[in-house]
Write a protein that holds these residues in place. Sequence first.
Motif, PDB file in Angstrom:
ATOM      1  N   PHE A 140       0.827  -1.206   0.000  1.00 59.10           N
ATOM      2  CA  PHE A 140       0.000   0.000   0.000  1.00 59.10           C
ATOM      3  C   PHE A 140       0.862   1.257   0.000  1.00 59.10           C
ATOM      4  O   PHE A 140       0.599   2.189  -0.743  1.00 59.10           O
ATOM      5  N   HIS A 141       1.913   1.266   0.822  1.00 59.72           N
ATOM      6  CA  HIS A 141       2.698   2.481   0.977  1.00 59.72           C
ATOM      7  C   HIS A 141       4.176   2.269   0.670  1.00 59.72           C
ATOM      8  O   HIS A 141       4.776   1.287   1.115  1.00 59.72           O
ATOM      9  N   GLN A 142       4.740   3.192  -0.090  1.00 58.11           N
ATOM     10  CA  GLN A 142       6.183   3.222  -0.283  1.00 58.11           C
ATOM     11  C   GLN A 142       6.778   4.199   0.722  1.00 58.11           C
ATOM     12  O   GLN A 142       6.133   5.168   1.114  1.00 58.11           O
ATOM     13  N   VAL A 143       7.991   3.933   1.153  1.00 54.95           N
ATOM     14  CA  VAL A 143       8.670   4.795   2.122  1.00 54.95           C
ATOM     15  C   VAL A 143       9.479   5.852   1.371  1.00 54.95           C
ATOM     16  O   VAL A 143       9.280   7.045   1.528  1.00 54.95           O
ATOM     17  N   ASN A 144      10.382   5.386   0.514  1.00 55.82           N
ATOM     18  CA  ASN A 144      11.209   6.297  -0.287  1.00 55.82           C
ATOM     19  C   ASN A 144      11.935   5.478  -1.343  1.00 55.82           C
ATOM     20  O   ASN A 144      12.024   4.257  -1.256  1.00 55.82           O
ATOM     21  N   VAL A 181       9.626  -0.192   0.810  1.00 58.58           N
ATOM     22  CA  VAL A 181       8.166  -0.270   0.832  1.00 58.58           C
ATOM     23  C   VAL A 181       7.686  -1.014   2.068  1.00 58.58           C
ATOM     24  O   VAL A 181       8.433  -1.757   2.699  1.00 58.58           O
ATOM     25  N   ILE A 182       6.411  -0.807   2.397  1.00 59.30           N
ATOM     26  CA  ILE A 182       5.742  -1.586   3.442  1.00 59.30           C
ATOM     27  C   ILE A 182       4.935  -2.666   2.736  1.00 59.30           C
ATOM     28  O   ILE A 182       4.071  -2.364   1.904  1.00 59.30           O
ATOM     29  N   LYS A 191      10.448  -3.471   3.713  1.00 59.81           N
ATOM     30  CA  LYS A 191      11.464  -4.165   2.924  1.00 59.81           C
ATOM     31  C   LYS A 191      12.189  -3.208   1.990  1.00 59.81           C
ATOM     32  O   LYS A 191      11.604  -2.274   1.458  1.00 59.81           O
ATOM     33  N   ARG A 192      13.459  -3.493   1.796  1.00 56.57           N
ATOM     34  CA  ARG A 192      14.291  -2.734   0.859  1.00 56.57           C
ATOM     35  C   ARG A 192      14.590  -3.588  -0.363  1.00 56.57           C
ATOM     36  O   ARG A 192      15.148  -4.688  -0.242  1.00 56.57           O
ATOM     37  N   PHE A 193      14.175  -3.106  -1.538  1.00 54.83           N
ATOM     38  CA  PHE A 193      14.500  -3.750  -2.802  1.00 54.83           C
ATOM     39  C   PHE A 193      15.546  -2.912  -3.528  1.00 54.83           C
ATOM     40  O   PHE A 193      15.528  -1.675  -3.445  1.00 54.83           O
ATOM     41  N   VAL A 194      16.452  -3.591  -4.229  1.00 53.24           N
ATOM     42  CA  VAL A 194      17.501  -2.901  -4.975  1.00 53.24           C
ATOM     43  C   VAL A 194      17.443  -3.339  -6.438  1.00 53.24           C
ATOM     44  O   VAL A 194      17.472  -4.538  -6.737  1.00 53.24           O
ATOM     45  N   LEU A 195      17.330  -2.357  -7.329  1.00 50.29           N
ATOM     46  CA  LEU A 195      17.217  -2.614  -8.765  1.00 50.29           C
ATOM     47  C   LEU A 195      18.497  -2.142  -9.453  1.00 50.29           C
ATOM     48  O   LEU A 195      18.731  -0.931  -9.578  1.00 50.29           O
ATOM     49  N   PRO A 196      19.356  -3.060  -9.889  1.00 47.01           N
ATOM     50  CA  PRO A 196      20.581  -2.655 -10.593  1.00 47.01           C
ATOM     51  C   PRO A 196      20.253  -2.096 -11.971  1.00 47.01           C
ATOM     52  O   PRO A 196      19.406  -2.643 -12.690  1.00 47.01           O
ATOM     53  N   LEU A 197      20.896  -1.015 -12.346  1.00 45.99           N
ATOM     54  CA  LEU A 197      20.642  -0.382 -13.641  1.00 45.99           C
ATOM     55  C   LEU A 197      21.430  -1.036 -14.765  1.00 45.99           C
ATOM     56  O   LEU A 197      21.207  -0.722 -15.936  1.00 45.99           O
TER      57      LEU A 197
END
Length: 536
Positions: free
Chosen positions: A324-328, A340-341, A373-379
């Motif tokens: 529902f909500h993203q943090v940053n 995100v939550i 949770k923290r997700f990391v997207l490599p470019l």
Amino acid sequence: CWFHAQKLKRFAIGIQNFGKMQYDYSKNKEEHPEPIRAEVKGLIPEWLQGTLIRNGPGLFSLGETRYNHWFDGMALLHSFTIKKGEVTYRSKYLRGDTYNSNTQANRIVVSEMGTMAYPDPCKNIFSKVITFLSHTIPDFTDNCANNIIKYGNDYHATSETNYIRKIDPITLDTQDKVDYLKYLPANIVASHTHYDTEGNSYSMGTCIAEKGKTKYLLFKVPGGSRSDGSPPLKSAEVVCTVPCRSLLTPSYYHSFGMTDNYFVFIEQPLKLDILKMATAYLRRVSWASCMKFHPEDSTLIHLIDRKTKKEVGIKFYTGAMAVFHQVNAFEDDGHVVFDVICYDDNSLYEMFYLDKLKEQMGADTTYCKPKCKRFVLPLNDMGETGEDLVKLKYTTASAVKEKDGKVLCQGEVLCDGVELPRINYNFNGKKYRYSYMCCVDISPVAKKIVKFDAETKQQIEWTGGDGFASEPVFIPRPDAVEEDDGVVLTSIINAKPAQGGFLLVLDGKSFKEVARACIDVDFHMDMHGYFIPDSS
């Protein structure tokens, strides 16, 4: 003597159950349209000048009818105006078409997501036919009970339909009804909006089955006022579109992420079945029953380049989750980091049916705690199959390249049992450290709020005893350099009988109480808020 003994017995039972007191979600609240001066205890910083507007449902029954779901209740706005260390409070129902129709009929006549309205059985057959026809192609509610957003110089109450309502931020008076569909092909629009440093707004909507295609669109509304006085949305422009992976079952979403160069959109397996929604009235079920979580599906993470206005070539996905909500979100050394939550399923929405909330009062219930949770997207996806493409040292999040070229992302759990995250918005889209959230580790009703440090993983809590806390809002000190230099505002509902609530002011650094503004009013549980600084 017997009467006195019974009174003492009731008092003892009350004391015994006091710690188990729960908020009564179904109670209709009284509005207070005239300003009420608060009793301030402590010292409010001189630099803190402005108005905090909050929005949430406050009216749950009319006549013999009542809403099924807490989210469906009539929008009740309330505000705290802070000036020279003093605070004034007021509250007012959003008087849109929905509110006016319902109150005039003294019954629910406009359907909401979790409550389908049917004609009065005492009405004649002609009226019933008209009501049926109006639901064949439903016109959604303008009961905007979720959030406050700014387009141009105008403030609006919003939910997630194609309607928003302009409001006066000082008096809380209801003004123009604005229809997104007059300016954009958006049938559904997210409750949360992003803003850049130039004052432009960015929002996200869903276009359903236009020319045989369903798509998500990100759009920009320029800041400032239009010279002809027309609504800011008249200048809206579509920044980019993302095709929906299924024509008639688009993903539900509540928010999205934005960095300096990218948008991040989670297409989750929580889906709206459009065909079922079209026949819901005939089948005598709610539109909410047409929203289903599909645990067998994956979650797609779309990364959109703001300059090219297209998705990046890498296809990111993770396991099924509800968000529902993203943090940053922020960029760091060739990666996009997105916090995100998230939940394992959609049980949160199910919990807020009023009958279920009543059953849960004072009872031990199973609760699916959310995780931050923290997700990391490599470019860059240059790497071998099976290789983790994440090169950042400060996170355990992974992004593994698979045989088909897709990248499987696994998030790092930063903390759990938290919701309604807010940050210092000056750090939105940038590398940040602190977030302020409601503590919901036991139930979705917060009795504590927390300051979370994403770098050290440490938390500082503020506990209000038996009070219930709303979403905390961080206000930075003017010209502040440090991220947590400012104050946190949250409204506290007092669970004690015959006592009003208060606006709590916490120091952003120490998270200790600076002041509280006490108002002799029975506050309502709200959802989201917006702080408008005093321009003078």
